[in-house]
Design an enzyme around this catalytic site. Sequence first.
Site, PDB file in Angstrom:
ATOM      1  N   CYS A  93       1.852  -8.071 -14.948  1.00  0.00           N
ATOM      2  CA  CYS A  93       0.461  -8.516 -15.027  1.00  0.00           C
ATOM      3  C   CYS A  93      -0.259  -7.811 -16.187  1.00  0.00           C
ATOM      4  CB  CYS A  93      -0.243  -8.319 -13.689  1.00  0.00           C
ATOM      5  SG  CYS A  93      -1.777  -9.264 -13.514  1.00  0.00           S
ATOM      6  N   HIS A 217       3.239 -10.070  -9.524  1.00  0.00           N
ATOM      7  CA  HIS A 217       3.372  -8.723  -8.959  1.00  0.00           C
ATOM      8  C   HIS A 217       4.558  -8.627  -7.994  1.00  0.00           C
ATOM      9  CE1 HIS A 217      -0.611  -6.927 -10.126  1.00  0.00           C
ATOM     10  NE2 HIS A 217      -0.928  -8.203 -10.246  1.00  0.00           N
ATOM     11  N   GLU A 219       6.015  -6.036  -7.041  1.00  0.00           N
ATOM     12  CA  GLU A 219       5.852  -4.819  -6.219  1.00  0.00           C
ATOM     13  C   GLU A 219       5.025  -5.065  -4.967  1.00  0.00           C
ATOM     14  OE1 GLU A 219       2.192  -4.804  -8.832  1.00  0.00           O
ATOM     15  OE2 GLU A 219       4.274  -5.487  -8.943  1.00  0.00           O
TER      16      GLU A 219
END
Length: 265
Positions: A93, A217, A219
């Site tokens: 990002c 994302h 994560e």
Amino acid sequence: MALVGVLALQGSYNEHIAGMPFSSLSDHIYVFWVLLLGVKGVEIKKPEQLENVASLIIPGGESTTMAKLAEYHNLFPALREFVKMGKPVWGTCAGLIFLADRATGQKIGGQELVGGLDCMVHRNFFGSQLQSFETELSVPELASKEGGPEVFRGVFIRAPAILEVGPQVEVLADYPVPANKWKDSNPGVEGHEENSGSEKKVIVAVRQGNLLATAFHPELTADTRWHSYFLKMATETEGASSSVVAVGADLDLNQPTKIDLPVFL
């Protein structure tokens, strides 16, 4: 032990560190990853700390704020040198924006970039925080290398998109956008020709040599394949064995499935 740095100025750096190694899984798998594969995630806040890490993740967050903090701590020269040395760097990002050679959709005055990734990124292509969304992305290259399904749940939060890439850039994922919505949301975007038909495709994941970038994302999901893919880049760069498997991919952990709910930042 190989240290994987995570730029810890602002944004989702804690979530990346939690995935390095994959501590969301059982403790014995955590110990396996640290001791046998020799990988550990550490925070990076000062230029001199980059000297101690083998690879680096630049996380998602508010890119202008991250850039101002990086400038304040005089991190940009060290980050650029890290990229030029050929060490693996993954930008997610806002981290993608940092790595891009060229950016559009900037705020007045723009922001400083690290560069190295031959692409044009639109800083806020998908709109405001209210336009954040999740979608299934086709990721055949990731599935080929890491196993699992050929789709990945992309979490897009006030996300950028890549409009153009150079000849050395490998596209790992793209996302179709209705042509009329693309025009309405981005009237000032240049350099992306009209596709035939009613859809355009913007690029949301790429690799160029030692650089990996995702507009979404990973994560913030329970799917650790992008982290495993990046760790393989790091071990390959160090000349180590590249036979690392995605943690848990071939192991019966006898554990309940983790509820995969992203944390929006």
